[in-house]
Motif scaffolding. Structure first.
Motif, PDB file in Angstrom:
ATOM      1  N   VAL A 192      72.820  54.236  38.415  1.00 15.37           N
ATOM      2  CA  VAL A 192      72.471  55.605  38.338  1.00 15.37           C
ATOM      3  C   VAL A 192      73.157  56.220  39.112  1.00 15.37           C
ATOM      4  O   VAL A 192      72.918  56.135  40.465  1.00 15.37           O
ATOM      5  CB  VAL A 192      70.611  56.616  38.402  1.00 15.37           C
ATOM      6  N   GLU A 193      74.193  56.950  38.991  1.00 15.47           N
ATOM      7  CA  GLU A 193      75.303  57.367  39.820  1.00 15.47           C
ATOM      8  C   GLU A 193      74.698  59.636  39.761  1.00 15.47           C
ATOM      9  O   GLU A 193      74.618  59.794  39.070  1.00 15.47           O
ATOM     10  CB  GLU A 193      76.836  57.603  39.383  1.00 15.47           C
ATOM     11  N   THR A 194      74.617  59.336  41.352  1.00 17.93           N
ATOM     12  CA  THR A 194      73.763  60.249  41.451  1.00 17.93           C
ATOM     13  C   THR A 194      74.772  61.676  42.243  1.00 17.93           C
ATOM     14  O   THR A 194      74.622  62.271  43.119  1.00 17.93           O
ATOM     15  CB  THR A 194      72.750  60.132  42.141  1.00 17.93           C
ATOM     16  N   SER A 195      76.151  61.271  43.052  1.00 19.17           N
ATOM     17  CA  SER A 195      76.627  62.315  43.368  1.00 19.17           C
ATOM     18  C   SER A 195      76.622  63.676  43.458  1.00 19.17           C
ATOM     19  O   SER A 195      77.555  64.404  43.675  1.00 19.17           O
ATOM     20  CB  SER A 195      78.302  61.049  43.945  1.00 19.17           C
ATOM     21  N   GLY A 196      77.155  63.614  41.969  1.00 21.98           N
ATOM     22  CA  GLY A 196      77.167  65.297  41.188  1.00 21.98           C
ATOM     23  C   GLY A 196      75.734  65.974  41.265  1.00 21.98           C
ATOM     24  O   GLY A 196      76.057  67.170  40.769  1.00 21.98           O
ATOM     25  N   PHE A 197      74.786  65.555  41.702  1.00 19.41           N
ATOM     26  CA  PHE A 197      73.453  65.623  41.727  1.00 19.41           C
ATOM     27  C   PHE A 197      72.856  66.878  43.040  1.00 19.41           C
ATOM     28  O   PHE A 197      73.719  66.256  44.203  1.00 19.41           O
ATOM     29  CB  PHE A 197      72.100  64.490  41.370  1.00 19.41           C
ATOM     30  N   ASP A 198      72.561  68.084  42.662  1.00 17.89           N
ATOM     31  CA  ASP A 198      72.309  68.633  43.744  1.00 17.89           C
ATOM     32  C   ASP A 198      70.965  68.662  44.349  1.00 17.89           C
ATOM     33  O   ASP A 198      69.985  69.491  43.227  1.00 17.89           O
ATOM     34  CB  ASP A 198      72.511  70.342  43.898  1.00 17.89           C
ATOM     35  N   PRO A 199      70.497  68.771  45.204  1.00 19.22           N
ATOM     36  CA  PRO A 199      68.785  67.765  45.775  1.00 19.22           C
ATOM     37  C   PRO A 199      67.977  69.166  45.659  1.00 19.22           C
ATOM     38  O   PRO A 199      67.263  69.567  45.720  1.00 19.22           O
ATOM     39  CB  PRO A 199      68.834  66.931  46.635  1.00 19.22           C
ATOM     40  N   ALA A 200      68.848  70.025  46.345  1.00 19.59           N
ATOM     41  CA  ALA A 200      68.140  71.887  46.360  1.00 19.59           C
ATOM     42  C   ALA A 200      66.695  71.447  47.046  1.00 19.59           C
ATOM     43  O   ALA A 200      66.743  70.587  48.276  1.00 19.59           O
ATOM     44  CB  ALA A 200      67.674  72.281  44.579  1.00 19.59           C
ATOM     45  N   ILE A 201      65.944  72.509  47.078  1.00 17.13           N
ATOM     46  CA  ILE A 201      65.173  71.948  47.562  1.00 17.13           C
ATOM     47  C   ILE A 201      63.779  71.031  47.843  1.00 17.13           C
ATOM     48  O   ILE A 201      63.449  70.493  48.112  1.00 17.13           O
ATOM     49  CB  ILE A 201      63.414  73.606  47.473  1.00 17.13           C
ATOM     50  N   LEU A 253      75.337  52.850  32.017  1.00 16.50           N
ATOM     51  CA  LEU A 253      75.762  53.635  33.818  1.00 16.50           C
ATOM     52  C   LEU A 253      75.324  55.664  33.207  1.00 16.50           C
ATOM     53  O   LEU A 253      75.602  55.964  32.146  1.00 16.50           O
ATOM     54  CB  LEU A 253      77.177  54.256  34.272  1.00 16.50           C
ATOM     55  N   ILE A 254      73.937  55.419  33.810  1.00 13.28           N
ATOM     56  CA  ILE A 254      73.482  57.125  33.669  1.00 13.28           C
ATOM     57  C   ILE A 254      73.695  57.815  34.722  1.00 13.28           C
ATOM     58  O   ILE A 254      74.609  57.706  36.604  1.00 13.28           O
ATOM     59  CB  ILE A 254      72.061  56.869  33.577  1.00 13.28           C
ATOM     60  N   ARG A 255      74.727  58.806  34.144  1.00  8.72           N
ATOM     61  CA  ARG A 255      75.820  59.221  35.380  1.00  8.72           C
ATOM     62  C   ARG A 255      74.897  60.920  35.618  1.00  8.72           C
ATOM     63  O   ARG A 255      74.518  61.676  33.875  1.00  8.72           O
ATOM     64  CB  ARG A 255      77.056  60.118  34.992  1.00  8.72           C
ATOM     65  N   LEU A 256      74.491  61.490  36.786  1.00  8.95           N
ATOM     66  CA  LEU A 256      72.909  61.947  36.748  1.00  8.95           C
ATOM     67  C   LEU A 256      73.787  63.466  37.254  1.00  8.95           C
ATOM     68  O   LEU A 256      74.590  63.686  38.368  1.00  8.95           O
ATOM     69  CB  LEU A 256      71.951  61.527  37.532  1.00  8.95           C
ATOM     70  N   THR A 257      73.538  64.399  36.465  1.00  4.06           N
ATOM     71  CA  THR A 257      73.160  65.764  37.665  1.00  4.06           C
ATOM     72  C   THR A 257      73.258  66.607  37.420  1.00  4.06           C
ATOM     73  O   THR A 257      71.829  66.766  36.931  1.00  4.06           O
ATOM     74  CB  THR A 257      75.247  66.363  37.538  1.00  4.06           C
TER      75      THR A 257
END
Length: 203
Positions: free
Chosen positions: A142-151, A168-172
């Motif tokens: 899982v690739e998470t570099s494009g995800f914004d965690p927010a609150i 590969l799961i690319r998470l945004t």
């Protein structure tokens, strides 16, 4: 003024790669399957394609075939939590793009029994008020570099040790107020998988 770009008029004389030869071979086989070439023509042209040196050599082999239509784009899978929540579990075919909005009820996406022939899947998740949970089999990356965690944040509980040939799961997206969780199956889910092993062939 000089340019590094090749002269279009000289394209036919430029050397081709193995991948370009293979692409033409695949097109010839498709044409034979469509009834456009008989077996003798297919065998002859495939032999020429495999030994082609230039674009001109390859272009001559497909000049009398119609151009291929562009690949059909599969619509994304959209899951909205709403008041009662939403989920995609069990046996299902994975599209290239999935959008999950947690809403008030939450969303769960479980890939453990899914049929996924794709090398990469884009998942856009928005945690909103109730959150999104994504369950992936062991060995999936899982690739998470494009995800914004927010609150709400992001809890990535995967092991980041991919097995060869797994998707590969690319998470945004963003965590919203409730967050997004990405994990492997828990103990209860693993017991269910052991009792009824997944069969990913959907025919």
């Amino acid at each position: 003024m000089t340019s590094d770009s090749p002269d279009p008029s000289r394209r036919k004389d430029l050397r081709v790669s193995h991948a370009e030869r293979d692409a033409v071979v695949e097109r010839l086989r498709e044409a034979a399957g469509e009834g456009r070439l008989d077996l003798d023509e297919l065998e002859s042209r495939v032999g020429l394609a495999l030994t082609a040196k230039t674009y001109g050599d390859l272009e001559a082999l497909t000049a009398d075939l119609p151009p291929q239509p562009p690949p059909r784009q599969e619509p994304p899978l959209v899951l909205k939590g709403g008041l009662n929540g939403a989920s995609r579990t069990g046996r299902w075919r994975v599209p290239e793009h999935i959008t999950a909005d947690g809403g008030l009820g939450g969303v769960k996406i479980d890939f453990t029994r899914a049929d996924c022939p794709l090398p990469e899947v884009r998942v856009e998740a928005h945690g909103q008020a109730a959150g999104v949970t994504i369950v992936v089999p062991d060995g999936w990356m899982v690739e998470t570099s494009g995800f914004d965690p927010a609150i709400g944040g992001l809890k990535d509980k995967t092991d980041h040790d991919p097995l060869p040939g797994t998707p590969l799961i690319r998470l945004t997206g963003n965590g919203g107020s409730a967050g997004v969780v990405v994990r492997h199956p828990n103990r209860w889910e693993r017991r269910k998988l052991e009792r009824n092993p997944p069969n990913t062939s959907l025919g």
